[in-house]
Design a protein around this motif. Structure first.
Motif, mmCIF file in Angstrom:
data_model
loop_
_atom_site.group_PDB
_atom_site.id
_atom_site.type_symbol
_atom_site.label_atom_id
_atom_site.label_comp_id
_atom_site.label_asym_id
_atom_site.label_seq_id
_atom_site.Cartn_x
_atom_site.Cartn_y
_atom_site.Cartn_z
ATOM 1 N N LEU A 138 64.157 27.351 51.783
ATOM 2 C CA LEU A 138 64.411 27.628 53.094
ATOM 3 C C LEU A 138 65.043 29.134 53.484
ATOM 4 C CD1 LEU A 138 65.243 26.583 56.061
ATOM 5 C CD2 LEU A 138 67.501 25.851 55.080
ATOM 6 N N GLY A 139 65.715 29.497 52.471
ATOM 7 C CA GLY A 139 66.294 30.878 52.670
ATOM 8 C C GLY A 139 65.164 32.089 52.629
ATOM 9 N N LYS A 140 64.270 31.833 51.403
ATOM 10 C CA LYS A 140 63.157 32.691 51.566
ATOM 11 C C LYS A 140 62.032 32.579 52.775
ATOM 12 C CE LYS A 140 63.090 34.683 47.282
ATOM 13 N NZ LYS A 140 62.845 36.064 46.836
ATOM 14 N N ILE A 141 62.085 31.463 53.279
ATOM 15 C CA ILE A 141 60.989 31.300 54.410
ATOM 16 C C ILE A 141 61.724 32.104 55.755
ATOM 17 C CG2 ILE A 141 60.193 29.880 56.139
ATOM 18 C CD1 ILE A 141 59.579 28.083 53.682
ATOM 19 N N LEU A 142 62.906 31.725 55.669
ATOM 20 C CA LEU A 142 63.634 32.466 56.735
ATOM 21 C C LEU A 142 63.707 33.952 56.929
ATOM 22 C CD1 LEU A 142 66.888 29.907 57.413
ATOM 23 C CD2 LEU A 142 64.707 30.308 58.851
ATOM 24 N N THR A 143 63.645 34.350 55.699
ATOM 25 C CA THR A 143 63.728 36.065 55.598
ATOM 26 C C THR A 143 62.442 36.592 55.344
ATOM 27 O OG1 THR A 143 63.999 35.703 53.083
ATOM 28 C CG2 THR A 143 66.007 36.059 54.172
ATOM 29 N N GLY A 144 61.372 35.968 55.697
ATOM 30 C CA GLY A 144 59.993 36.380 55.619
ATOM 31 C C GLY A 144 59.717 36.789 54.334
ATOM 32 N N PHE A 145 60.260 36.351 53.272
ATOM 33 C CA PHE A 145 60.228 36.793 51.786
ATOM 34 C C PHE A 145 60.350 38.316 51.608
ATOM 35 C CE2 PHE A 145 56.740 33.470 52.689
ATOM 36 C CZ PHE A 145 57.550 32.396 51.917
ATOM 37 N N VAL A 146 61.501 38.701 52.517
ATOM 38 C CA VAL A 146 61.668 40.178 52.361
ATOM 39 C C VAL A 146 62.641 40.596 51.229
ATOM 40 C CG1 VAL A 146 62.671 42.314 53.287
ATOM 41 C CG2 VAL A 146 61.300 40.612 54.762
ATOM 42 N N PRO A 213 63.756 38.051 60.707
ATOM 43 C CA PRO A 213 62.606 38.354 61.689
ATOM 44 C C PRO A 213 62.640 37.450 62.899
ATOM 45 C CG PRO A 213 61.274 38.414 59.738
ATOM 46 C CD PRO A 213 62.785 37.788 59.381
ATOM 47 N N VAL A 214 63.320 36.304 62.652
ATOM 48 C CA VAL A 214 63.616 35.233 63.618
ATOM 49 C C VAL A 214 64.663 35.625 64.541
ATOM 50 C CG1 VAL A 214 64.716 33.118 64.009
ATOM 51 C CG2 VAL A 214 63.108 33.261 62.163
ATOM 52 N N LEU A 269 66.443 25.152 64.399
ATOM 53 C CA LEU A 269 65.501 25.859 63.353
ATOM 54 C C LEU A 269 63.969 25.664 63.876
ATOM 55 C CD1 LEU A 269 65.213 27.218 60.470
ATOM 56 C CD2 LEU A 269 64.628 24.977 59.466
ATOM 57 N N ALA A 270 63.572 24.696 64.235
ATOM 58 C CA ALA A 270 62.133 24.465 64.690
ATOM 59 C C ALA A 270 61.960 25.577 65.918
ATOM 60 C CB ALA A 270 61.851 23.270 65.037
ATOM 61 N N ILE A 271 62.914 25.529 66.817
ATOM 62 C CA ILE A 271 63.071 26.497 68.060
ATOM 63 C C ILE A 271 62.849 27.828 67.568
ATOM 64 C CG2 ILE A 271 64.297 26.903 70.011
ATOM 65 C CD1 ILE A 271 64.943 23.990 70.469
ATOM 66 N N SER A 272 63.806 28.177 66.699
ATOM 67 C CA SER A 272 64.021 29.484 66.252
ATOM 68 C C SER A 272 62.743 29.915 65.607
ATOM 69 C CB SER A 272 65.004 29.791 64.945
ATOM 70 O OG SER A 272 66.156 29.266 65.608
ATOM 71 N N LEU A 273 62.075 29.059 64.718
ATOM 72 C CA LEU A 273 60.591 29.775 63.941
ATOM 73 C C LEU A 273 59.537 29.928 65.056
ATOM 74 C CD1 LEU A 273 60.654 27.650 60.818
ATOM 75 C CD2 LEU A 273 60.974 29.876 60.889
ATOM 76 N N PHE A 274 59.195 28.944 65.800
ATOM 77 C CA PHE A 274 58.210 28.804 66.821
ATOM 78 C C PHE A 274 58.060 30.294 67.568
ATOM 79 C CE2 PHE A 274 55.663 27.890 70.353
ATOM 80 C CZ PHE A 274 54.648 27.099 69.633
ATOM 81 N N PRO A 275 56.977 31.007 67.833
ATOM 82 C CA PRO A 275 55.697 30.459 67.194
ATOM 83 C C PRO A 275 55.047 30.795 65.847
ATOM 84 C CG PRO A 275 55.405 32.412 68.410
ATOM 85 C CD PRO A 275 56.936 32.161 68.376
ATOM 86 N N TYR A 276 56.165 31.234 64.916
ATOM 87 C CA TYR A 276 56.068 31.623 63.595
ATOM 88 C C TYR A 276 56.065 30.374 62.592
ATOM 89 C CZ TYR A 276 55.788 36.514 64.559
ATOM 90 O OH TYR A 276 55.686 37.971 64.973
ATOM 91 N N ILE A 277 55.236 30.276 61.824
ATOM 92 C CA ILE A 277 55.572 29.411 60.767
ATOM 93 C C ILE A 277 56.042 29.987 59.553
ATOM 94 C CG2 ILE A 277 53.088 29.592 59.612
ATOM 95 C CD1 ILE A 277 53.248 26.407 59.716
ATOM 96 N N VAL A 278 55.879 31.278 59.288
ATOM 97 C CA VAL A 278 56.387 32.125 58.432
ATOM 98 C C VAL A 278 57.003 33.601 59.092
ATOM 99 C CG1 VAL A 278 56.325 33.662 56.472
ATOM 100 C CG2 VAL A 278 55.050 31.617 56.459
ATOM 101 N N THR A 283 51.730 33.408 62.277
ATOM 102 C CA THR A 283 52.223 32.583 63.464
ATOM 103 C C THR A 283 51.564 31.198 63.174
ATOM 104 O OG1 THR A 283 50.294 33.203 64.600
ATOM 105 C CG2 THR A 283 52.218 34.580 64.980
ATOM 106 N N VAL A 284 51.945 30.464 64.057
ATOM 107 C CA VAL A 284 51.114 29.031 64.026
ATOM 108 C C VAL A 284 49.616 29.316 64.233
ATOM 109 C CG1 VAL A 284 51.091 26.639 64.979
ATOM 110 C CG2 VAL A 284 53.288 27.683 64.648
#
Length: 328
Positions: A138-146, A213-214, A269-278, A283-284
């Motif tokens: 979860l943490g890695k995805i939210l940070t965009g693997f930075v 990035p979110v 979390l879903a609202i924050s991510l959209f339209p990105y999946i990463v 993006t989706v």
């Protein structure tokens, strides 16, 4: 309806379906992972027997949601599947290893003729390792693997938050399924866990706004931040409800409140991510398969989903009520 709008609609539908699968997995497998973690705190074998007995008929079925989630992600968003799995190879391998540990331990402990302590510890450590691995993912995805120290700290907090959240679900499940001293102990664990879970969520939310990035993109869009504030208020009410129901010696209500807290958090979390999946990378729309593939999968999931949900509801209904010690 144009081909472009059909594709957009399918993309959004599959983003929602995968989000729903994720919520169902986290809530169902989350409580049995939490029960496994909490067994590490129990010295008496009889207590551990009762706790594992409370999830014995449902834990393996709960994990089917993760299998379905992986298959849906692979089919609907293959680019995201490839990116996530390649960047998260190590935590995913640890996650698989932890599931193997749990499965082996829960079977071998039934066959143990003497002390079950070793297998109980393997089960508990496997549960803890699974929660930590999911928190890292979860943490890695939210940070965009930075990479970097700040991202590493962010990932550490998400891992702590997931472990704490699963302990909350597990403790309230034990409250629901047991009585006496073990139930009283579970109430104390749930009280601690709900505070640490909410604290971790607040830190992650602040860090998401500053580091992810979110926060840079999605949270600043018109209307999104206000919607997230509304969800935060609902989460705060769920937090108060969990504490109140524990204090008033509720048996089912603490688990209901904890589940609501998770569902509301994942909606945010879903609202924050959209339209990105990463976040910040994919993006989706860029990750999605073509319309024929998504349509075919939609028919497939339309047949499978009711069966999975129906089976889960049936098993929870069949094994409802308090667990009682098994006489050997």
């Amino acid at each position: 309806m144009t081909a472009a709008s059909t594709q957009d609609l399918l993309n959004q539908a599959w983003f929602g379906i995968i989000g729903l699968m994720l919520v169902l997995y986290v809530v169902t497998d989350g409580f049995d992972l939490g029960v496994g973690i909490l067994t590490l705190l129990r010295r008496k074998e009889s207590d551990r027997d009762l706790m594992i007995q409370s999830i014995g008929h449902v834990w393996d079925a709960n994990e089917t949601w993760l299998v379905a989630l992986g298959g849906a992600l692979f089919g609907a968003f293959p680019s995201a599947y490839a990116m996530i799995l390649s960047d998260l190879y190590v935590p995913v391998m640890f996650l698989i290893a932890s599931f193997i540990m749990r499965g082996a331990a829960i079977e071998f402990r039934h066959a143990a003729h003497t002390s079950k302590l070793v297998w109980d510890r393997v089960f508990g450590i496997g549960s803890l390792l699974a929660a930590i691995s999911q928190g890292i993912v979860l943490g890695k995805i939210l940070t965009g693997f930075v990479p970097g120290l700040s991202s590493l700290g962010f990932v550490a907090v998400t891992a702590i938050g997931v472990v704490s959240g699963y302990c909350l679900l597990g403790a309230t499940w034990v409250v629901k399924k047991t009585s006496g001293a073990i139930q009283s102990s579970a109430r104390r664990h749930a009280t601690v866990a709900v505070f640490t879970t909410v604290a971790a969520a607040l830190v992650v939310s602040f860090a998401t706004f500053k580091l992810s990035p979110v926060g840079v993109t999605r949270w600043q869009e018109h209307g999104v931040f206000h919607l997230l504030i509304a969800l935060a208020i609902l989460a705060a009410l769920a937090f108060v409800y969990v504490l109140y129901s524990i204090r008033m010696h509720g048996e089912h209500s603490p688990f209901v409140g904890s589940t609501l807290l998770f569902v509301i958090s994942f909606a945010g979390l879903a609202i924050s991510l959209f339209p990105y999946i990463v976040p910040g990378k994919l993006t989706v729309d860029a990750a999605a398969s073509d319309s024929p593939t998504l349509t075919f999968m939609l028919f497939g999931i339309g047949m499978v989903f009711p069966i999975m949900i129906g089976y889960n509801l049936y098993q929870y209904h069949l094994f409802r009520g308090k667990v009682v010690p098994v006489k050997h």
